[in-house]
Design a protein around this motif. Structure first.
Motif, PDB file in Angstrom:
ATOM      1  N   ASN A 157       0.856  -1.206   0.000  1.00  0.00           N
ATOM      2  CA  ASN A 157       0.000   0.000   0.000  1.00  0.00           C
ATOM      3  C   ASN A 157       0.883   1.245   0.000  1.00  0.00           C
ATOM      4  O   ASN A 157       0.695   2.160  -0.794  1.00  0.00           O
ATOM      5  CB  ASN A 157      -0.911  -0.002   1.235  1.00  0.00           C
ATOM      6  N   ILE A 184      -5.442  -4.894   0.252  1.00  0.00           N
ATOM      7  CA  ILE A 184      -5.120  -3.643  -0.421  1.00  0.00           C
ATOM      8  C   ILE A 184      -6.088  -2.591   0.062  1.00  0.00           C
ATOM      9  O   ILE A 184      -7.301  -2.788   0.035  1.00  0.00           O
ATOM     10  CB  ILE A 184      -5.285  -3.787  -1.951  1.00  0.00           C
ATOM     11  N   TYR A 189      -8.949   4.617   1.006  1.00  0.00           N
ATOM     12  CA  TYR A 189      -8.779   3.592   2.038  1.00  0.00           C
ATOM     13  C   TYR A 189     -10.054   3.260   2.798  1.00  0.00           C
ATOM     14  O   TYR A 189     -10.027   2.851   3.948  1.00  0.00           O
ATOM     15  CB  TYR A 189      -7.638   3.962   3.001  1.00  0.00           C
TER      16      TYR A 189
END
Ligand SMILES: Cc1ncc(COP(=O)(O)O)c(C=O)c1O
Length: 404
Positions: A157, A184, A189
């Protein structure tokens, strides 16, 4: 003495399937490439693209998307070399690699005339430290190699953010991690996608060295990418730079997987998920034991021998990572005494790795890396214990109890 990786027990468990597959190849007259290799590549790609509906689509990072493709070759080291050539590495280009890992990623960069720059690792996960990577970026930096050390996926990431912000390519060395999973975080996010190792970079590679979680009976490796053009380039490079017989579009190598190895890998791939479950359960048992040891050590009770109670801490596995446990590695404050105790108990062990890469004689001229305190620390404390699916970890833990 029990083996560190019990490959003979594994062969015994799958003997019938293996012998049938091996015989079919030997009787076929087709020994390099051919249907077994093609089928294996399709199965490897399917495996990488499975797990969650979007697994394998690294486009979440770079906007390109697409399914991951697999191209086999003759070893993990060749896979790294070919990937670097395909990514356009030129003499004098700098590539950031972790200072604490097997030599191959740095070696392949240097072999092609590039300059490895050694980043420090995190003191607990033992994976390349993104902050250290940031500090090494300069005008000659072209890419970053993240290594999924001991089977835990590196912090891709963060590495993707760094790569995108600095216009660098990213190579995932998953030699030890085929089958690992990784969450991921999709910007911003809020959405988490569980993906597989070998799908997390511009190109990813793995190794089928016999003792790897997915290993064959010789050397073997593979490259993975979701970029169709890159996949075509990589495939040509494995076969003398040629797509069509005796027409060579580029200068390449002879780095092909044997049909026999492909057939063996196809059998073992069918059992991989089950083996990984056992590896994780073995690791859980070790974790429990070392937690109990730490509690006893801090209470100062029931600890035997010289340097009793010295800290022994397993590699930390981050939330969102599912390791393949290619190695179960601990950091032992007093490694010498710990190893003497392992020897006394007849427990096999290895040191992965006895020195940071920047101290290797072949890299001394590069004069960089001596500031990597965590890589130096890990090379002084790391000890790996047997963890494969055919290891009796309960037996080992009982032995550990008698000496620790
Ligand atoms: C992290 C890492 N990269 C690359 C390699 C090279 O793989 P191979 O031995 O198949 O060439 C290895 C092998 O141990 C490895 O551990």
């Amino acid at each position: 003495m029990m083996p560190f990786v019990n490959l003979t027990a594994q062969r015994e468990a799958y003997r019938e399937e293996l012998e049938t597959a091996e015989r079919a190849v030997l009787d076929s007259g087709c020994y390099i490439g051919g249907p077994e290799v093609k089928a294996l590549e399709a199965e490897l790609a399917d495996f990488c693209n499975s797990g969650s509906p979007d697994a394998g689509k690294k486009g979440f990072f770079d906007g390109k998307g697409g399914e991951t493709r697999a191209i086999t070759c003759a070893s993990g080291t060749d896979a790294l070399t070919i990937a670097l050539i395909a990514l356009g590495l030129k003499p004098g280009d700098e590539v950031i690699v972790p200072d604490f890992t097997f030599i191959a990623p740095a070696e392949c960069v240097a072999f092609l005339g590039g300059i490895p720059r050694f980043a420090d690792i995190d003191s607990e996960t033992l994976l390349i430290d993104p902050e250290s990577v940031r500090a090494l970026i300069g005008p000659k930096t072209r890419g970053i190699i993240g290594v999924d050390l001991f089977g835990q996926v590196a912090d891709f990431n963060e590495l993707w953010e760094i790569a995108v912000a600095n216009d660098l390519w990213l190579l995932e060395d998953a030699a030890q991690a085929f089958g690992a999973k990784y969450d991921i975080g999709v910007p911003p996010y809020s959405d988490i996608i569980t993906s597989r190792a070998c799908t997390l970079a511009t190109i990813s590679i793995t190794s089928f060295y016999p003792s790897k979680p997915l290993g064959c009976y010789g050397d073997g490796g593979a490259m993975f990418t979701s970029d169709a053009q890159l996949a075509e380039k990589v495939r040509m490079l494995t076969n003398h730079g040629s797509k069509e017989r005796y027409l060579h579009e580029t200068v390449g190598l002879n780095s092909r997987l044997d049909a026999l190895q492909a057939a063996i890998l196809r059998v073992k791939l069918r059992h991989l998920e089950d083996e990984l479950k056992v590896r994780r359960e073995n690791a859980r048992k070790y974790d429990e034991f070392f937690a109990e040891y730490s509690a006893r050590a801090s209470a100062g009770a029931g600890i035997s021998g010289a340097s009793a109670g010295a800290k022994i801490v397993p590699q930390y596995i981050e939330h969102g990572c599912t390791s393949t446990y290619a190695q179960y590695t601990v950091l032992a404050d007093d490694r010498e005494t710990f190893i003497k105790k392992l020897d006394k108990a007849g427990i096999p062990h290895c040191i992965h790795y006895p020195m940071p890469l920047h101290e290797q004689p072949c890299f001394r001229g590069l004069a960089q890396g001596s500031e990597n305190r965590n890589a130096i620390m890990a090379s002084q404390k790391a000890v790996s214990l047997p963890v494969c699916a055919f290891t009796d970890v309960d037996f080992i833990i009982n032995k550990l109890r008698s000496v620790l």
